[in-house]
Write a protein that holds these residues in place. Structure first.
Motif, PDB file in Angstrom:
ATOM      1  N   GLY A  63      36.448  81.263 -32.863  1.00 46.69           N
ATOM      2  CA  GLY A  63      37.116  82.400 -33.466  1.00 46.69           C
ATOM      3  C   GLY A  63      37.005  82.362 -34.979  1.00 46.69           C
ATOM      4  O   GLY A  63      36.776  81.302 -35.579  1.00 46.69           O
ATOM      5  N   TYR A  64      37.164  83.526 -35.606  1.00 53.11           N
ATOM      6  CA  TYR A  64      37.161  83.585 -37.065  1.00 53.11           C
ATOM      7  C   TYR A  64      38.332  82.751 -37.574  1.00 53.11           C
ATOM      8  O   TYR A  64      39.456  82.900 -37.127  1.00 53.11           O
ATOM      9  N   GLY A  65      38.044  81.835 -38.475  1.00 56.29           N
ATOM     10  CA  GLY A  65      39.068  80.946 -39.006  1.00 56.29           C
ATOM     11  C   GLY A  65      39.022  79.563 -38.387  1.00 56.29           C
ATOM     12  O   GLY A  65      39.676  78.640 -38.865  1.00 56.29           O
ATOM     13  N   ASP A  66      38.256  79.399 -37.296  1.00 55.00           N
ATOM     14  CA  ASP A  66      38.102  78.088 -36.688  1.00 55.00           C
ATOM     15  C   ASP A  66      37.003  77.316 -37.415  1.00 55.00           C
ATOM     16  O   ASP A  66      36.205  77.882 -38.156  1.00 55.00           O
ATOM     17  N   HIS A  67      36.974  76.015 -37.186  1.00 50.62           N
ATOM     18  CA  HIS A  67      36.036  75.128 -37.872  1.00 50.62           C
ATOM     19  C   HIS A  67      35.298  74.271 -36.857  1.00 50.62           C
ATOM     20  O   HIS A  67      35.799  74.022 -35.768  1.00 50.62           O
ATOM     21  N   ILE A  68      34.134  73.792 -37.249  1.00 49.50           N
ATOM     22  CA  ILE A  68      33.405  72.820 -36.436  1.00 49.50           C
ATOM     23  C   ILE A  68      32.898  71.714 -37.345  1.00 49.50           C
ATOM     24  O   ILE A  68      32.763  71.900 -38.553  1.00 49.50           O
ATOM     25  N   ARG A  69      32.645  70.573 -36.750  1.00 51.71           N
ATOM     26  CA  ARG A  69      32.032  69.446 -37.450  1.00 51.71           C
ATOM     27  C   ARG A  69      31.093  68.748 -36.487  1.00 51.71           C
ATOM     28  O   ARG A  69      31.284  68.775 -35.278  1.00 51.71           O
ATOM     29  N   LYS A  70      30.116  68.059 -37.025  1.00 51.70           N
ATOM     30  CA  LYS A  70      29.286  67.141 -36.248  1.00 51.70           C
ATOM     31  C   LYS A  70      29.929  65.777 -36.422  1.00 51.70           C
ATOM     32  O   LYS A  70      30.291  65.397 -37.534  1.00 51.70           O
ATOM     33  N   CYS A  71      30.086  65.056 -35.332  1.00 54.55           N
ATOM     34  CA  CYS A  71      30.725  63.747 -35.388  1.00 54.55           C
ATOM     35  C   CYS A  71      30.016  62.895 -36.434  1.00 54.55           C
ATOM     36  O   CYS A  71      28.796  62.807 -36.461  1.00 54.55           O
ATOM     37  N   ALA A  72      30.809  62.259 -37.304  1.00 56.05           N
ATOM     38  CA  ALA A  72      30.256  61.518 -38.436  1.00 56.05           C
ATOM     39  C   ALA A  72      30.435  60.011 -38.308  1.00 56.05           C
ATOM     40  O   ALA A  72      30.423  59.297 -39.300  1.00 56.05           O
ATOM     41  N   CYS A  73      30.558  59.536 -37.087  1.00 58.75           N
ATOM     42  CA  CYS A  73      30.758  58.095 -36.935  1.00 58.75           C
ATOM     43  C   CYS A  73      29.419  57.355 -36.977  1.00 58.75           C
ATOM     44  O   CYS A  73      28.353  57.949 -36.900  1.00 58.75           O
ATOM     45  N   SER A  74      29.497  56.047 -37.082  1.00 60.54           N
ATOM     46  CA  SER A  74      28.296  55.242 -37.253  1.00 60.54           C
ATOM     47  C   SER A  74      27.454  55.097 -35.989  1.00 60.54           C
ATOM     48  O   SER A  74      26.345  54.587 -36.050  1.00 60.54           O
ATOM     49  N   CYS A  75      27.952  55.551 -34.844  1.00 52.33           N
ATOM     50  CA  CYS A  75      27.160  55.433 -33.610  1.00 52.33           C
ATOM     51  C   CYS A  75      26.170  56.597 -33.466  1.00 52.33           C
ATOM     52  O   CYS A  75      25.438  56.656 -32.493  1.00 52.33           O
ATOM     53  N   TYR A  76      26.146  57.492 -34.433  1.00 51.09           N
ATOM     54  CA  TYR A  76      25.246  58.653 -34.421  1.00 51.09           C
ATOM     55  C   TYR A  76      25.492  59.558 -33.221  1.00 51.09           C
ATOM     56  O   TYR A  76      24.568  60.038 -32.577  1.00 51.09           O
ATOM     57  N   CYS A  77      26.753  59.769 -32.921  1.00 48.98           N
ATOM     58  CA  CYS A  77      27.175  60.648 -31.831  1.00 48.98           C
ATOM     59  C   CYS A  77      26.691  62.076 -32.104  1.00 48.98           C
ATOM     60  O   CYS A  77      26.807  62.565 -33.226  1.00 48.98           O
ATOM     61  N   PRO A  78      26.162  62.771 -31.104  1.00 49.96           N
ATOM     62  CA  PRO A  78      25.642  64.113 -31.314  1.00 49.96           C
ATOM     63  C   PRO A  78      26.663  65.240 -31.106  1.00 49.96           C
ATOM     64  O   PRO A  78      26.300  66.410 -31.137  1.00 49.96           O
ATOM     65  N   VAL A  79      27.933  64.913 -30.913  1.00 52.22           N
ATOM     66  CA  VAL A  79      28.927  65.923 -30.559  1.00 52.22           C
ATOM     67  C   VAL A  79      29.265  66.811 -31.755  1.00 52.22           C
ATOM     68  O   VAL A  79      29.547  66.320 -32.853  1.00 52.22           O
ATOM     69  N   ILE A  80      29.241  68.111 -31.511  1.00 47.36           N
ATOM     70  CA  ILE A  80      29.711  69.115 -32.466  1.00 47.36           C
ATOM     71  C   ILE A  80      31.042  69.590 -31.900  1.00 47.36           C
ATOM     72  O   ILE A  80      31.116  69.989 -30.735  1.00 47.36           O
ATOM     73  N   PHE A  81      32.096  69.550 -32.705  1.00 44.35           N
ATOM     74  CA  PHE A  81      33.438  69.744 -32.167  1.00 44.35           C
ATOM     75  C   PHE A  81      34.379  70.379 -33.184  1.00 44.35           C
ATOM     76  O   PHE A  81      34.055  70.529 -34.356  1.00 44.35           O
ATOM     77  N   ASP A  82      35.581  70.709 -32.714  1.00 40.21           N
ATOM     78  CA  ASP A  82      36.650  71.254 -33.541  1.00 40.21           C
ATOM     79  C   ASP A  82      37.384  70.080 -34.195  1.00 40.21           C
ATOM     80  O   ASP A  82      37.985  69.265 -33.493  1.00 40.21           O
ATOM     81  N   PRO A  83      37.372  69.970 -35.525  1.00 38.02           N
ATOM     82  CA  PRO A  83      38.024  68.834 -36.173  1.00 38.02           C
ATOM     83  C   PRO A  83      39.546  68.866 -36.043  1.00 38.02           C
ATOM     84  O   PRO A  83      40.208  67.869 -36.310  1.00 38.02           O
ATOM     85  N   ASP A  84      40.090  69.999 -35.650  1.00 41.07           N
ATOM     86  CA  ASP A  84      41.535  70.115 -35.445  1.00 41.07           C
ATOM     87  C   ASP A  84      41.928  69.842 -33.997  1.00 41.07           C
ATOM     88  O   ASP A  84      43.096  69.981 -33.635  1.00 41.07           O
ATOM     89  N   ALA A  85      40.969  69.457 -33.169  1.00 38.66           N
ATOM     90  CA  ALA A  85      41.243  69.164 -31.763  1.00 38.66           C
ATOM     91  C   ALA A  85      42.170  67.956 -31.662  1.00 38.66           C
ATOM     92  O   ALA A  85      42.123  67.060 -32.508  1.00 38.66           O
ATOM     93  N   PRO A  86      42.996  67.947 -30.618  1.00 36.44           N
ATOM     94  CA  PRO A  86      43.841  66.770 -30.415  1.00 36.44           C
ATOM     95  C   PRO A  86      42.964  65.518 -30.313  1.00 36.44           C
ATOM     96  O   PRO A  86      41.898  65.550 -29.704  1.00 36.44           O
ATOM     97  N   ASP A  87      43.388  64.470 -30.940  1.00 40.09           N
ATOM     98  CA  ASP A  87      42.723  63.167 -30.924  1.00 40.09           C
ATOM     99  C   ASP A  87      41.460  63.086 -31.772  1.00 40.09           C
ATOM    100  O   ASP A  87      40.831  62.036 -31.826  1.00 40.09           O
TER     101      ASP A  87
END
Length: 110
Positions: free
Chosen positions: A58-82
């Motif tokens: 939705g307009y106003g939502d955000h996404i990020r690519k996981c930035a951990c050192s394991c090079y995870c390919p997940v694109i996700f909502d940074p405001d998601a629980p956990d």
């Protein structure tokens, strides 16, 4: 009278499933979003990056690519629980975030 509420989209994507051209486009749009000082343009860039990744947000939502050192390919909502913020953006829009799975398995710190 029914009241409409804006439901957050809990969508995730896989960076590795994008073509190389799509990965390049996604990276360029996210870089432009990172240092964009205008909120409206930033949100439009978030929508564009999500579209490239095949996600509907939705307009106003955000996404990020996981930035951990394991090079995870997940694109996700940074405001998601956990989801976990490794470090704030410090002068930029995008901080470094871990997806909920990586945050649970190997939480990182800055």
């Amino acid at each position: 009278m029914a009241v409409m509420t804006h439901a957050r989209t809990q969508a995730t994507g896989d960076y590795h499933r994008l073509t190389l051209d799509e990965q390049d486009q996604f990276d360029q749009v996210m870089e432009r979003a990172d240092d964009n000082p205008h909120n409206g343009e930033y949100l439009a860039l978030m929508l564009a990056a999500a579209c490239i990744a095949g996600l509907r947000i939705g307009y106003g939502d955000h996404i990020r690519k996981c930035a951990c050192s394991c090079y995870c390919p997940v694109i996700f909502d940074p405001d998601a629980p956990d989801a976990h913020c490794i470090e704030q953006g410090d002068g930029y829009n995008l901080g470094r975030h871990q997806c909920p799975t990586c945050a649970d398995r190997h939480r990182e710190t800055a």
